[in-house]
Every structure is written in structure tokens, then in C-alpha cells.
Design a protein around this motif. Sequence first.
Motif, mmCIF file in Angstrom:
data_model
loop_
_atom_site.group_PDB
_atom_site.id
_atom_site.type_symbol
_atom_site.label_atom_id
_atom_site.label_comp_id
_atom_site.label_asym_id
_atom_site.label_seq_id
_atom_site.Cartn_x
_atom_site.Cartn_y
_atom_site.Cartn_z
ATOM 1 N N ALA A 292 -3.620 7.062 4.769
ATOM 2 C CA ALA A 292 -4.996 6.858 5.230
ATOM 3 C C ALA A 292 -5.822 8.109 4.993
ATOM 4 O O ALA A 292 -5.361 9.241 5.176
ATOM 5 C CB ALA A 292 -4.992 6.508 6.715
ATOM 6 N N SER B 65 -14.634 6.916 -2.283
ATOM 7 C CA SER B 65 -13.838 5.762 -1.872
ATOM 8 C C SER B 65 -12.472 6.248 -1.406
ATOM 9 O O SER B 65 -11.665 6.709 -2.214
ATOM 10 C CB SER B 65 -13.694 4.781 -3.047
ATOM 11 O OG SER B 65 -12.942 3.655 -2.648
ATOM 12 N N CYS B 66 -12.248 6.157 -0.095
ATOM 13 C CA CYS B 66 -10.997 6.620 0.494
ATOM 14 C C CYS B 66 -10.260 5.466 1.168
ATOM 15 O O CYS B 66 -10.847 4.409 1.438
ATOM 16 C CB CYS B 66 -11.263 7.726 1.521
ATOM 17 S SG CYS B 66 -11.840 9.283 0.782
ATOM 18 N N GLU B 67 -8.992 5.687 1.438
ATOM 19 C CA GLU B 67 -8.145 4.642 2.011
ATOM 20 C C GLU B 67 -8.474 4.436 3.490
ATOM 21 O O GLU B 67 -8.560 5.394 4.256
ATOM 22 C CB GLU B 67 -6.676 5.034 1.875
ATOM 23 C CG GLU B 67 -5.719 3.878 1.988
ATOM 24 C CD GLU B 67 -5.748 2.977 0.763
ATOM 25 O OE1 GLU B 67 -6.071 1.776 0.957
ATOM 26 O OE2 GLU B 67 -5.480 3.440 -0.360
ATOM 27 N N ARG B 68 -8.683 3.172 3.880
ATOM 28 C CA ARG B 68 -8.901 2.847 5.284
ATOM 29 C C ARG B 68 -7.628 3.100 6.083
ATOM 30 O O ARG B 68 -6.527 3.131 5.532
ATOM 31 C CB ARG B 68 -9.305 1.379 5.430
ATOM 32 C CG ARG B 68 -10.627 1.020 4.820
ATOM 33 C CD ARG B 68 -10.849 -0.489 4.820
ATOM 34 N NE ARG B 68 -10.921 -1.018 6.181
ATOM 35 C CZ ARG B 68 -12.033 -1.098 6.889
ATOM 36 N NH1 ARG B 68 -13.175 -0.698 6.369
ATOM 37 N NH2 ARG B 68 -12.019 -1.605 8.106
ATOM 38 N N SER B 69 -7.788 3.240 7.377
ATOM 39 C CA SER B 69 -6.628 3.385 8.254
ATOM 40 C C SER B 69 -6.139 2.002 8.675
ATOM 41 O O SER B 69 -6.875 1.235 9.299
ATOM 42 C CB SER B 69 -6.985 4.208 9.492
ATOM 43 O OG SER B 69 -5.971 4.084 10.479
ATOM 44 N N SER C 80 -13.624 4.777 4.833
ATOM 45 C CA SER C 80 -13.505 4.186 3.489
ATOM 46 C C SER C 80 -14.487 4.789 2.503
ATOM 47 O O SER C 80 -14.290 4.689 1.290
ATOM 48 C CB SER C 80 -13.707 2.677 3.560
ATOM 49 O OG SER C 80 -15.046 2.362 3.911
ATOM 50 N N ASN D 187 -0.363 4.588 -0.131
ATOM 51 C CA ASN D 187 -1.348 5.669 -0.097
ATOM 52 C C ASN D 187 -1.701 5.949 1.355
ATOM 53 O O ASN D 187 -2.007 5.024 2.111
ATOM 54 C CB ASN D 187 -2.610 5.260 -0.873
ATOM 55 C CG ASN D 187 -3.490 6.436 -1.199
ATOM 56 O OD1 ASN D 187 -3.020 7.565 -1.328
ATOM 57 N ND2 ASN D 187 -4.783 6.183 -1.347
ATOM 58 N N VAL E 193 -8.797 6.590 -2.873
ATOM 59 C CA VAL E 193 -8.168 5.343 -3.281
ATOM 60 C C VAL E 193 -7.528 5.499 -4.655
ATOM 61 O O VAL E 193 -8.127 6.061 -5.579
ATOM 62 C CB VAL E 193 -9.214 4.202 -3.299
ATOM 63 C CG1 VAL E 193 -8.631 2.938 -3.929
ATOM 64 C CG2 VAL E 193 -9.686 3.911 -1.888
ATOM 65 N N LYS E 194 -6.286 5.009 -4.771
ATOM 66 C CA LYS E 194 -5.586 5.053 -6.047
ATOM 67 C C LYS E 194 -5.987 3.863 -6.911
ATOM 68 O O LYS E 194 -6.167 2.758 -6.406
ATOM 69 C CB LYS E 194 -4.074 5.034 -5.819
ATOM 70 C CG LYS E 194 -3.522 6.285 -5.164
ATOM 71 C CD LYS E 194 -2.009 6.184 -5.005
ATOM 72 C CE LYS E 194 -1.439 7.451 -4.363
ATOM 73 N NZ LYS E 194 0.033 7.347 -4.188
ATOM 74 N N ASP F 140 -0.043 4.156 6.895
ATOM 75 C CA ASP F 140 -0.920 5.328 6.978
ATOM 76 C C ASP F 140 -0.174 6.635 6.756
ATOM 77 O O ASP F 140 -0.755 7.635 6.319
ATOM 78 C CB ASP F 140 -1.618 5.370 8.338
ATOM 79 C CG ASP F 140 -2.766 4.376 8.432
ATOM 80 O OD1 ASP F 140 -3.092 3.742 7.419
ATOM 81 O OD2 ASP F 140 -3.330 4.228 9.534
ATOM 82 N N ARG G 28 0.842 -1.198 0.000
ATOM 83 C CA ARG G 28 0.000 0.000 0.000
ATOM 84 C C ARG G 28 0.873 1.242 0.000
ATOM 85 O O ARG G 28 1.716 1.417 0.867
ATOM 86 C CB ARG G 28 -0.909 0.000 1.236
ATOM 87 C CG ARG G 28 -2.149 0.848 1.048
ATOM 88 C CD ARG G 28 -2.971 0.914 2.308
ATOM 89 N NE ARG G 28 -2.613 2.063 3.126
ATOM 90 C CZ ARG G 28 -3.269 2.427 4.219
ATOM 91 N NH1 ARG G 28 -4.282 1.709 4.635
ATOM 92 N NH2 ARG G 28 -2.893 3.476 4.898
#
Length: 374
Positions: A90, A106-110, A235, A88, A94-95, A306, A86
Motif C-alpha cells: 500500500a 497513481s499509488c496503491e490503495r490500502s 491512490s 504491491n 502502481v505497478k 498491504d 496484488r
Amino acid sequence: MLDPIVAFFQRVFSAIGRGIGLAIAFVLSPFVAIGAWFSGRSWIIKGPFGLLLIALVALYGYFFWQTQLWTNFDPDYVNRYNLAERKNDAGLPVKVPEGQTAPANSCERSAIVDVTADLIDFNVDQNAWISSMVLYKAGLFGLDWDETPWLDNKASFQRGVNEAVRRTTVELVDSLVRMRGTSGINAQLQSARSKMQYDETNWYFGLSPFGFLTPTPTQYRAAADDLRTFNTALSTCAAVFDARADNFLEFMDRIASSIGGTSAILRERSENYNGGLFDVRADDRFWFAYGQLYGYYGILSATGADFDSIIAERNLTPIWSESLRQLRKSLSIQPMLISNAREDGLFATHLATMGFYILRVRSNLVEMRDILAR
């Protein structure tokens, strides 16, 4: 000529044998008295008493089994997360591969939150939480299990993991998810932090305060649910995670202070008590420290995911990788018996060895903090 010497040792060993016999007789005397009383009673008394005895034996059997069985214990548990793949931070969108369209909201989870929730699950769902079990609280004939050499290592380890989890939930609320300290406190994380501060030893009923209680594992499970609820919101970009350099610095500073306190505890025990294999509190200190490092190994590995951009931009990758390597190396120390001997003595000094690794990790964290503070 040798007869007097032989007679002397015969008397010594005879005295030792009598002493051991008296000690065993003393320990067994209550059971002998109960057995004699029980044999002369009617079946009206024998029936309920026998059922109670069977239940007690079963309860102790379960207690013994749970203290010895460490389900899913794995020093390499971090590998399951594939964090190195990963790249990216937190909370960022999302890439996706070039040419593809990123899904909306849609975002990156921690990774920190995921690992923290999983550590709680490991402590109270995959394993029984020992510290609040009624037989652990009762002790050995009233003597705290921590004061004995038996059945307390898993409890100490779990409390060490829990210490890392508690510290992380505090920092998540106070800094990691707040936009430069100006945004409001996230409700789910605040709830998780409050639940993780719950007493580690609560059973269904207590004497101080007197009355019914919520068991400790129930509160901790609810805290894990709160953490997962937050990450689900993150997310979908409905929550924030502020992966800034000053947040990273503050988090490293808090962890360095946390393990520094444990290092002081190990040093105090190592310097003032040199009982070798006969120091019955050395194992408690060792396994608490081990559990704390076990928890921080996962949490710091997740922190690297993160805060990947901060670590790369500030050229912290070499020292960060070394910190994780030292953490993993410390988890390779798994002696069957813990010895707290003098550093120049005949036996091993496991507390001093664990303290060495803790100081190495803390030194790296402090160095990173100094680099970020420039």
C-alpha cells in the motif's frame, strides 16, 4: 401394583400443566386487562389507541425481521477482493506491465482501509444496526435482550465485527500511516477513529445525557466515508501508508491482544457456567467472538496485501497462510443453538471450540511478532 405409580405421574404432570397455565395467565394478564378496558371505550379513544397498537405491531415486526435477517453474510467475503493477485504494498506507485508507462500520481490503495470501510457498510447499511434500535434498548419487559435466549445474536455478531473495526482505525492513525511516527496525524483517519469510538447504543434520543443524540449508524457511516476519502487521497499519492516491518509487528501485536481478551471472556464463561443449551449468555459470547474473527479475517487478509513485501522478505508466508486458514476454519462453526456444556459432558461445548481457534490464530500472530522482533 402399578396404580400408585401411574397416579403419582398423573399428579406430577397435572401440577406441571397448572404451573404452565398460571405462567401463561400471568404473562397475558396485562393484555387481557387492556383489552377489557379498551372494549368499553368510545371510538374517540379506540381510534388513536388502535393506530398506536398497529404501529407498535409493525415496529415489532420490523425489529424481529431485522434481528433474523443477516443480509450479505458471507464467510468467504474476502474472495471478492482478489487480494492474492496484488503484489504491491500500500502507498507505493502502481505497478504496470513491462513496456507500459505508469500513470502519474497513481499509488496503491490500502486494502486494510477498503476492507474496514466495507465492514462498516456491512454493519450499518447492508444490515440494520441492532444495538441502537429503540426496541432492542427497551428489552423484553425491561429485561435486556442479552439476558434472554432470543433476538440478540445478530447484535452480538455486529459488535464483534465493530470491535475489529475500532481496533483497526486506532492502529491506522497511531502507526500504519505515519512515517516512523514523525509525520502528522491524517485528518480523515483521525476523524474515522473518533467516530468509531461513538457509543454503540445511541438512538435519536437519550436519557443519560438527556436530550437529542446522533444515532450510532450515522456516526459509523461518516467514519466509512472518512476512510474512503483517505484511500482516494492515497491512490493519488496525496497521502502516505508506511508499510514497514515495525508497523506490521505493532499491528499484529495489537490484534493478538484484542483476540486474546476475547479468548479470556470465552474461557471464563466456559469454566464457570456449564448450563449447556440453557446458558442464555453463551450465545452472546459466541457470536461476539465469531463477529470479531469475521472482521479480522478480512482485515488480516488485507494486511497480507498491504505488507506483501515484508511477509515475503521475512519468510512469513507459510505461517501467515496458516493463520488465515485457521481464521476461515473458525467461521465454519455456525451452530443453530449454542451450547456451553462441560468439556467432558454429553452436549457440545461451542465456546471452548471457538476459544480453541482463537488461541490458534493468536499463537500464530505472536510467533510472527517474535520473528519480526529478532
